[in-house]
Design a protein around this motif. Sequence first.
Motif, PDB file in Angstrom:
ATOM      1  N   GLN A 169       0.543  -7.033  -5.124  1.00  0.00           N
ATOM      2  CA  GLN A 169       0.543  -8.291  -5.863  1.00  0.00           C
ATOM      3  C   GLN A 169       0.023  -9.449  -5.008  1.00  0.00           C
ATOM      4  O   GLN A 169      -0.766 -10.272  -5.468  1.00  0.00           O
ATOM      5  CB  GLN A 169       1.951  -8.609  -6.367  1.00  0.00           C
ATOM      6  CG  GLN A 169       2.032  -9.885  -7.191  1.00  0.00           C
ATOM      7  CD  GLN A 169       3.440 -10.124  -7.724  1.00  0.00           C
ATOM      8  OE1 GLN A 169       4.381  -9.423  -7.375  1.00  0.00           O
ATOM      9  NE2 GLN A 169       3.592 -11.128  -8.567  1.00  0.00           N
ATOM     10  N   GLY A 171       8.652   2.602   0.679  1.00  0.00           N
ATOM     11  CA  GLY A 171       9.374   1.747  -0.268  1.00  0.00           C
ATOM     12  C   GLY A 171       8.491   1.253  -1.396  1.00  0.00           C
ATOM     13  O   GLY A 171       7.514   0.532  -1.161  1.00  0.00           O
ATOM     14  N   GLY A 172       8.815   1.619  -2.613  1.00  0.00           N
ATOM     15  CA  GLY A 172       8.013   1.216  -3.768  1.00  0.00           C
ATOM     16  C   GLY A 172       7.980  -0.282  -3.968  1.00  0.00           C
ATOM     17  O   GLY A 172       6.953  -0.841  -4.375  1.00  0.00           O
ATOM     18  N   GLU A 173       9.084  -0.961  -3.680  1.00  0.00           N
ATOM     19  CA  GLU A 173       9.146  -2.414  -3.867  1.00  0.00           C
ATOM     20  C   GLU A 173       8.177  -3.130  -2.923  1.00  0.00           C
ATOM     21  O   GLU A 173       7.466  -4.057  -3.327  1.00  0.00           O
ATOM     22  CB  GLU A 173      10.579  -2.897  -3.624  1.00  0.00           C
ATOM     23  CG  GLU A 173      10.814  -4.354  -3.976  1.00  0.00           C
ATOM     24  CD  GLU A 173      12.274  -4.753  -3.841  1.00  0.00           C
ATOM     25  OE1 GLU A 173      12.525  -5.916  -3.456  1.00  0.00           O
ATOM     26  OE2 GLU A 173      13.153  -3.909  -4.104  1.00  0.00           O
ATOM     27  N   GLN A 174       8.129  -2.677  -1.653  1.00  0.00           N
ATOM     28  CA  GLN A 174       7.208  -3.282  -0.690  1.00  0.00           C
ATOM     29  C   GLN A 174       5.755  -2.980  -1.052  1.00  0.00           C
ATOM     30  O   GLN A 174       4.880  -3.840  -0.906  1.00  0.00           O
ATOM     31  CB  GLN A 174       7.532  -2.796   0.724  1.00  0.00           C
ATOM     32  CG  GLN A 174       6.613  -3.324   1.826  1.00  0.00           C
ATOM     33  CD  GLN A 174       6.730  -4.823   2.053  1.00  0.00           C
ATOM     34  OE1 GLN A 174       7.439  -5.520   1.337  1.00  0.00           O
ATOM     35  NE2 GLN A 174       5.996  -5.335   3.027  1.00  0.00           N
ATOM     36  N   ARG A 175       5.482  -1.774  -1.534  1.00  0.00           N
ATOM     37  CA  ARG A 175       4.118  -1.454  -1.958  1.00  0.00           C
ATOM     38  C   ARG A 175       3.679  -2.381  -3.088  1.00  0.00           C
ATOM     39  O   ARG A 175       2.563  -2.903  -3.082  1.00  0.00           O
ATOM     40  CB  ARG A 175       4.017   0.006  -2.426  1.00  0.00           C
ATOM     41  CG  ARG A 175       4.170   1.022  -1.311  1.00  0.00           C
ATOM     42  CD  ARG A 175       3.609   2.389  -1.714  1.00  0.00           C
ATOM     43  NE  ARG A 175       4.185   2.906  -2.947  1.00  0.00           N
ATOM     44  CZ  ARG A 175       5.292   3.630  -3.019  1.00  0.00           C
ATOM     45  NH1 ARG A 175       5.977   3.898  -1.909  1.00  0.00           N
ATOM     46  NH2 ARG A 175       5.735   4.085  -4.177  1.00  0.00           N
ATOM     47  N   ALA A 176       4.562  -2.589  -4.043  1.00  0.00           N
ATOM     48  CA  ALA A 176       4.240  -3.469  -5.172  1.00  0.00           C
ATOM     49  C   ALA A 176       4.004  -4.902  -4.705  1.00  0.00           C
ATOM     50  O   ALA A 176       3.088  -5.588  -5.191  1.00  0.00           O
ATOM     51  CB  ALA A 176       5.362  -3.421  -6.206  1.00  0.00           C
ATOM     52  N   ARG A 177       4.783  -5.344  -3.721  1.00  0.00           N
ATOM     53  CA  ARG A 177       4.637  -6.712  -3.213  1.00  0.00           C
ATOM     54  C   ARG A 177       3.277  -6.884  -2.540  1.00  0.00           C
ATOM     55  O   ARG A 177       2.591  -7.896  -2.742  1.00  0.00           O
ATOM     56  CB  ARG A 177       5.767  -7.021  -2.233  1.00  0.00           C
ATOM     57  CG  ARG A 177       5.766  -8.473  -1.725  1.00  0.00           C
ATOM     58  CD  ARG A 177       6.914  -8.751  -0.773  1.00  0.00           C
ATOM     59  NE  ARG A 177       8.192  -8.552  -1.429  1.00  0.00           N
ATOM     60  CZ  ARG A 177       9.075  -7.617  -1.088  1.00  0.00           C
ATOM     61  NH1 ARG A 177       8.818  -6.786  -0.098  1.00  0.00           N
ATOM     62  NH2 ARG A 177      10.217  -7.501  -1.729  1.00  0.00           N
ATOM     63  N   THR A 204      -2.240   0.630  -2.169  1.00  0.00           N
ATOM     64  CA  THR A 204      -1.091   1.113  -1.399  1.00  0.00           C
ATOM     65  C   THR A 204      -0.781   2.550  -1.801  1.00  0.00           C
ATOM     66  O   THR A 204      -1.077   2.981  -2.924  1.00  0.00           O
ATOM     67  CB  THR A 204       0.147   0.234  -1.623  1.00  0.00           C
ATOM     68  OG1 THR A 204       0.514   0.267  -3.006  1.00  0.00           O
ATOM     69  CG2 THR A 204      -0.113  -1.207  -1.196  1.00  0.00           C
ATOM     70  N   GLU A 241       3.457   3.132   2.594  1.00  0.00           N
ATOM     71  CA  GLU A 241       4.823   2.637   2.781  1.00  0.00           C
ATOM     72  C   GLU A 241       5.733   3.410   1.836  1.00  0.00           C
ATOM     73  O   GLU A 241       5.421   3.544   0.642  1.00  0.00           O
ATOM     74  CB  GLU A 241       4.865   1.132   2.462  1.00  0.00           C
ATOM     75  CG  GLU A 241       6.224   0.517   2.285  1.00  0.00           C
ATOM     76  CD  GLU A 241       7.056   0.540   3.564  1.00  0.00           C
ATOM     77  OE1 GLU A 241       8.287   0.672   3.450  1.00  0.00           O
ATOM     78  OE2 GLU A 241       6.475   0.431   4.664  1.00  0.00           O
TER      79      GLU A 241
END
Length: 272
Positions: A47, A38-44, A53, A36
């Motif tokens: 988690q 988007g870094g924010e979505q990968r982190a989500r 990811t 993905e």
Amino acid sequence: MSNPIIAFVGAGNMAASLIGGLRAQGVAASAIRASEPGGEQRARLQQEHGIATFADNGEAIKGAELIVLAVKPQVMKAVCLDLAPHLSANQVIISIAAGISCASLENWLGEHPVVRCMPNTPALLRQGVSGLFANPRVSAAQKAQAEQVLSAVGLALWLDEEAQLDAVTAVSGSGPAYFFLLIEAMTAAGEQLGLPRETAARLSIQTALGAARMASESDVDAAELRRRVTSPNGTTEAAIKTFQAGGFEALVQQALNAAANRSAELAEQLGQ
């Protein structure tokens, strides 16, 4: 059922729902990965589900037996052309993008086992339904693996012909919006009849939910359930006759024909 390595290319809402469903079924986090931008979505995803990811699609699919293409149809060609050099012959491609044919996917990716799926948005609540079609290169074992992925978010039904996916799009892919429209209309009518809007909305939504449960769990079809609710010369019959006098069944047929025709048109446009 064996647990193959599954790689998701694209990790938006539908992919995240599939990942969540698979994890809830007991599929190990180590058997799932996703790419993905988007870094924010990968982190989500890391988690919430503990999966690996990647920002790079090629890295994500290394060693994966199943590759789920979960990107928007408009960018599918570019994603596939970029992905093609990284694929091996035995990897199964599962596409959940509307309107992208098996022929287009094979043209962009090379000759692979390909499964096309048409899920719908209730999959986000694991109450979805998907139509699936497999090209001739997909083995029975691979079909079972693909079905495991899609059944993680609801019912998965196999089709005999790829063209039937246009009908699936018309019936179930777009279908939730039809029910939302009916709920809107019933809410507005209830309010016009004197109910508070919130009350009318809650009555309409719960009625839709209860009717769907009855249809799903009953041993008779929807037509028989309707007849059982419709007393002669009663209130329900008055409403049903009004629907039918307005051409309700014909209008539904016209609407679904329009959706199916548009699905076929988009497939032709997007597959070029």
